[in-house]
Scaffold this active site. Sequence first.
Site, PDB file in Angstrom:
ATOM      1  CG  ASP A  67      -0.328  -0.543   2.475  1.00  0.00           C
ATOM      2  OD1 ASP A  67       0.910  -0.565   2.559  1.00  0.00           O
ATOM      3  OD2 ASP A  67      -1.067  -0.939   3.384  1.00  0.00           O
ATOM      4  CG  ASN A 136      -9.164  -1.486  11.618  1.00  0.00           C
ATOM      5  OD1 ASN A 136      -8.228  -2.173  11.222  1.00  0.00           O
ATOM      6  ND2 ASN A 136      -9.550  -0.379  11.010  1.00  0.00           N
ATOM      7  CG  HIS A 138      -5.978  -2.330   8.674  1.00  0.00           C
ATOM      8  ND1 HIS A 138      -6.054  -1.005   9.036  1.00  0.00           N
ATOM      9  CD2 HIS A 138      -4.670  -2.670   8.868  1.00  0.00           C
ATOM     10  CE1 HIS A 138      -4.867  -0.575   9.411  1.00  0.00           C
ATOM     11  NE2 HIS A 138      -4.014  -1.571   9.334  1.00  0.00           N
ATOM     12  CD  GLU A 143      -8.799   0.954   7.559  1.00  0.00           C
ATOM     13  OE1 GLU A 143      -8.653  -0.036   8.290  1.00  0.00           O
ATOM     14  OE2 GLU A 143      -8.316   2.072   7.819  1.00  0.00           O
TER      15      GLU A 143
HETATM   16  C1  F6R Z   1       1.317  -1.553   6.128  1.00  0.00           C
HETATM   17  C2  F6R Z   1       0.060  -2.256   6.212  1.00  0.00           C
HETATM   18  C3  F6R Z   1      -0.774  -2.270   7.452  1.00  0.00           C
HETATM   19  C4  F6R Z   1       0.032  -2.599   8.709  1.00  0.00           C
HETATM   20  C5  F6R Z   1      -0.859  -2.567   9.932  1.00  0.00           C
HETATM   21  C6  F6R Z   1      -0.080  -2.823  11.200  1.00  0.00           C
HETATM   22  O1  F6R Z   1       1.890  -1.704   4.839  1.00  0.00           O
HETATM   23  O2  F6R Z   1      -0.331  -2.805   5.246  1.00  0.00           O
HETATM   24  O3  F6R Z   1      -1.798  -3.226   7.303  1.00  0.00           O
HETATM   25  O4  F6R Z   1       0.617  -3.858   8.570  1.00  0.00           O
HETATM   26  O5  F6R Z   1      -1.476  -1.304  10.030  1.00  0.00           O
HETATM   27  O6  F6R Z   1       0.805  -1.780  11.433  1.00  0.00           O
HETATM   28  P1  F6R Z   1       1.911  -1.885  12.551  1.00  0.00           P
HETATM   29  O7  F6R Z   1       2.842  -2.970  12.152  1.00  0.00           O
HETATM   30  O8  F6R Z   1       2.598  -0.526  12.522  1.00  0.00           O
HETATM   31  O9  F6R Z   1       1.216  -2.147  13.829  1.00  0.00           O
END
Ligand code: F6R
Length: 242
Positions: A67, A136, A138, A143
């Site tokens: 992303d 959440n 994701h 989301e």
């Molecule tokens: C980032 C991504 C997100 C993160 C998720 C967890 O490329 O795709 O899904 O993996 O938000 O983020 P952290 O590791 O910072 O808790």
Amino acid sequence: MNIFVLEDEAAIGRAVGDLFCRFVQKKPAAVLGLATGASPVPAYRRMAERCRNGEVSFRRVRTFNLDEYCDLPEDHKNSYHTFMRQELFSWVDLPPENTGFLNGNAEDEFAESERYRLAIEKAGGIDIQLLGIGRNGHIGFNEPAENFTAESYKTALTGSTIAANSIYFDDIPMPRYAMTMGVGAILRARQIVLIATGGAKADAVKIMLEGEMSPRCPATALRQHPDVQVYLDPQAAALLRK
Ligand code: F6R
């Protein structure tokens, strides 16, 4: 799904970093799906260390990131392009032209989605995909929603994600939109490795593994995939039944 509970994020970083290095040693032209955020950083450090020691080379590897924020210059300090350069790409022998990203500033999000789908397909598909999970549920920036998503698309970030990530934005407000690979595109990876650490992820981890399979928790889709490894620390695993 194979679930591993290791003692802390350092141990997970070593285990996952070594897993990716072994993969690349066996398949030097592997196609890696990569994530940003805090979860993969220790694994990236391990990969960099082993590359520096001459144990593994990423010269022929191709990468595709999950992303990227919209409305943020690629070279902004909080872009995921910059994150990957700082946390991994500058420390390994991966040629910059072998790294793939969604363009969060593309004028036509549908054309951009199709470009990314074709680029991954032309590379032979993703061999092994690294994921984190949002509080959440994701994955990527998919989301909670009414339906599972298929290909890459532009998505509005939710309050929970904005609250979690806005700590990194000290000069400008955090972007409200991102381009992300869809759940369908993520599930096409041949192998998936997900890392979750810390108590803030415990609810999401429980629903992912033991809750109802639903797009309200996008990570539950991973239960349909035949080859998923989940690495948890005790805090993230705290609410699991077994
Ligand atoms: C980032 C991504 C997100 C993160 C998720 C967890 O490329 O795709 O899904 O993996 O938000 O983020 P952290 O590791 O910072 O808790």
